[in-house]
Design an enzyme around this catalytic site. Sequence first.
Site, short mmCIF file in Angstrom:
data_model
loop_
_atom_site.label_atom_id
_atom_site.label_comp_id
_atom_site.label_asym_id
_atom_site.label_seq_id
_atom_site.Cartn_x
_atom_site.Cartn_y
_atom_site.Cartn_z
N GLY A 93 0.82 -1.21 0.00
CA GLY A 93 0.00 0.00 0.00
C GLY A 93 0.85 1.26 0.00
CB ALA B 142 16.76 1.56 1.49
CE1 TYR C 6 -9.02 -0.35 8.50
CE2 TYR C 6 -9.29 0.79 10.59
CZ TYR C 6 -8.54 0.52 9.48
OH TYR C 6 -7.30 1.08 9.33
CE LYS D 114 -4.65 -1.72 10.32
NZ LYS D 114 -3.79 -1.86 9.11
#
Length: 313
Positions: A24, A42, A178, A182
């Site tokens: 994401g 990086a 939701y 999580k």
Amino acid sequence: MSSSSSWNVQRLPGAGERVFLVTGGNAGIGYFAAEQLSATGAIVVLGSRSPGKAEVAMASIRARVPGARVRAVRLDLADLSSLQAAVEALGVERLDAVVHNAGVALDDPPRRETGRGHELMFGTNHLGHFALTHWLMPLLSAAPAARVVTVGSFAAKSERLDLDDLQSRKDYRAKRTYGRSKLAQMYFGVELDRRLRAAGSTVASVVVHPGGALDSLTPSRPPVHVRTTGARLSAAPAALLVQGKHAGAWPAVRAVLDPAVQGGQLWGPRVFGLRGEPRCEAVWDHLADPAVAARLWHASCDLTGVDLSMVSG
């Protein structure tokens, strides 16, 4: 080792030839984590469902970070059958960290499902990352001291899992589902580290949360994110309690980079867990329940069809 007092979110340590994947990474907290990690030198890979949005995000990062080594891979966590190919498309020999950030949040009441019949938020946010970790483990194990950084949510602090209704079939409420998705991610992150330690792995798993991170307090990154003057002014009072998504990314970025961060820890914002620089906080009492974590682990194996036996403990 880096202590809390010496960590500076504006002056991150160099990360040389390390390779990081941010799921994401094209929007929100994931975008800002990718932008900040890119500034360390990086190689940063954005995992995104939308190649077009990933291109826009990469252009924004390159405009702000000269010489940024950022690229993208198509990654749809709701499609478990696609994850092995997505990992192969990374084209790397090792992975130094993955930030499990991607997720969906449904504001509308109707319950939706993935192609495999999993409730969409639980299936994407938790099961998708669970299965992705299975496919990434050989690359993570090939790095000297890789990290799996799972981005949870402050909303999970007040939730509890219903282990008999993980898919919210009996009682679906979008906001609660939701929060529980999580929470499941965070249980996974804690349990993963326990199993990695038992297996003698060099990989560590760290759980983070962004506190209260609002779009209206997030600096503009057009066209990835555009904050209007009206939104900025109306949100000004909230800035006393919460923060923007650029700051919401700080705990995840520290969990990737700071050698003082240890597996099994929980990191979040310093001020009431809602805003400010990242700090290590006590693992929430309900999150520390190994019986719940073990039941969720086995259910996740059954639901995804993947076997994380290499870290079975």
